[in-house]
Design a protein around this motif. Structure first.
Motif, mmCIF file in Angstrom:
data_model
loop_
_atom_site.group_PDB
_atom_site.id
_atom_site.type_symbol
_atom_site.label_atom_id
_atom_site.label_comp_id
_atom_site.label_asym_id
_atom_site.label_seq_id
_atom_site.Cartn_x
_atom_site.Cartn_y
_atom_site.Cartn_z
ATOM 1 N N ASN A 1 -5.726 6.439 -2.208
ATOM 2 C CA ASN A 1 -6.482 6.488 -0.955
ATOM 3 C C ASN A 1 -6.891 5.073 -0.573
ATOM 4 O OD1 ASN A 1 -8.879 5.762 -2.331
ATOM 5 N ND2 ASN A 1 -9.190 7.885 -2.916
ATOM 6 N N ASP A 2 -7.677 4.953 0.442
ATOM 7 C CA ASP A 2 -8.043 3.632 0.953
ATOM 8 C C ASP A 2 -9.541 3.385 0.788
ATOM 9 O OD1 ASP A 2 -7.145 1.256 2.089
ATOM 10 O OD2 ASP A 2 -7.752 1.866 4.098
ATOM 11 N N TRP B 1 1.128 3.939 -2.954
ATOM 12 C CA TRP B 1 0.841 5.352 -2.717
ATOM 13 C C TRP B 1 1.975 6.222 -3.237
ATOM 14 C CZ3 TRP B 1 2.956 9.304 0.252
ATOM 15 C CH2 TRP B 1 2.132 10.408 0.434
ATOM 16 N N ARG C 1 0.845 -1.209 0.000
ATOM 17 C CA ARG C 1 0.000 0.000 0.000
ATOM 18 C C ARG C 1 0.880 1.259 0.000
ATOM 19 N NH1 ARG C 1 -4.949 -0.084 -1.354
ATOM 20 N NH2 ARG C 1 -5.378 1.689 -0.046
ATOM 21 N N LYS D 1 -9.810 -2.875 -3.543
ATOM 22 C CA LYS D 1 -8.862 -1.787 -3.297
ATOM 23 C C LYS D 1 -7.603 -2.116 -4.072
ATOM 24 C CE LYS D 1 -10.519 -0.499 1.261
ATOM 25 N NZ LYS D 1 -10.220 -0.381 2.684
#
Length: 163
Positions: free
Chosen positions: A54-55, A12, A8, A48
């Protein structure tokens, strides 16, 4: 859990480093999404991406190849991203709209398909960080992308999700 977090964070960072080039390449593009539901229930499949900035939950799907028909691209991406083989006759158009998101403007084609049972998913490891079946009533502005909420509203007839 540590590897998921690392993916993640890497995603990002990659997103924000690549954003200027992606803006030039992806602006005014065509994208597809599919609202997959289970027959007789209120669960929808959301994902996701590890490259997401973003989450928030999204529906499976992505950008189209140049000259690719929206339905063909959707079927290809669903197969590649989550390992689900959909037949064209299973998929119905839900809505098309112009979306502005994260500095991009694109035409979004959203389809819907109702599945019997819970299919086994095979997530594409470098694109999808997680996938879950969630009750659409639990999707909110804080945990789902705006196009997800608009699609669920059009599909369910409920405007309460946008509040």
């Amino acid at each position: 859990k540590t590897m998921k977090w690392l993916w993640r964070v890497t995603g990002w960072l990659a997103w924000w480093c690549a954003w200027p080039a992606m803006w030039l390449y992806l602006r005014d593009s065509q994208r597809t999404r599919v609202l997959l539901s289970r027959k007789g229930g209120s669960d929808v499949l959301v994902v996701k991406g590890w490259l997401s900035a973003n989450d928030r939950w999204e529906f499976p799907g992505v950008g189209l190849h140049k000259g690719e028909a929206p339905l063909h691209g959707l079927l290809r991406e669903v197969r590649e991203e989550i390992g689900l083989e959909l037949e064209p006759k299973q998929v119905q158009p839900l809505m098309t709209s112009q979306v502005k998101s994260k500095g991009f403007r694109f035409n979004l084609h959203i389809y819907t398909a109702s599945l019997s049972g819970t299919p086994t998913l095979k997530l594409q490891r470098f694109e999808i960080a997680s996938a879950e079946w969630v009750d659409y009533h639990n999707l909110t502005v804080s945990n789902a992308e705006p196009d997800v909420l608009l699609a669920v509203q059009a599909w369910s007839g409920s405007s309460a999700l946008l509040q």
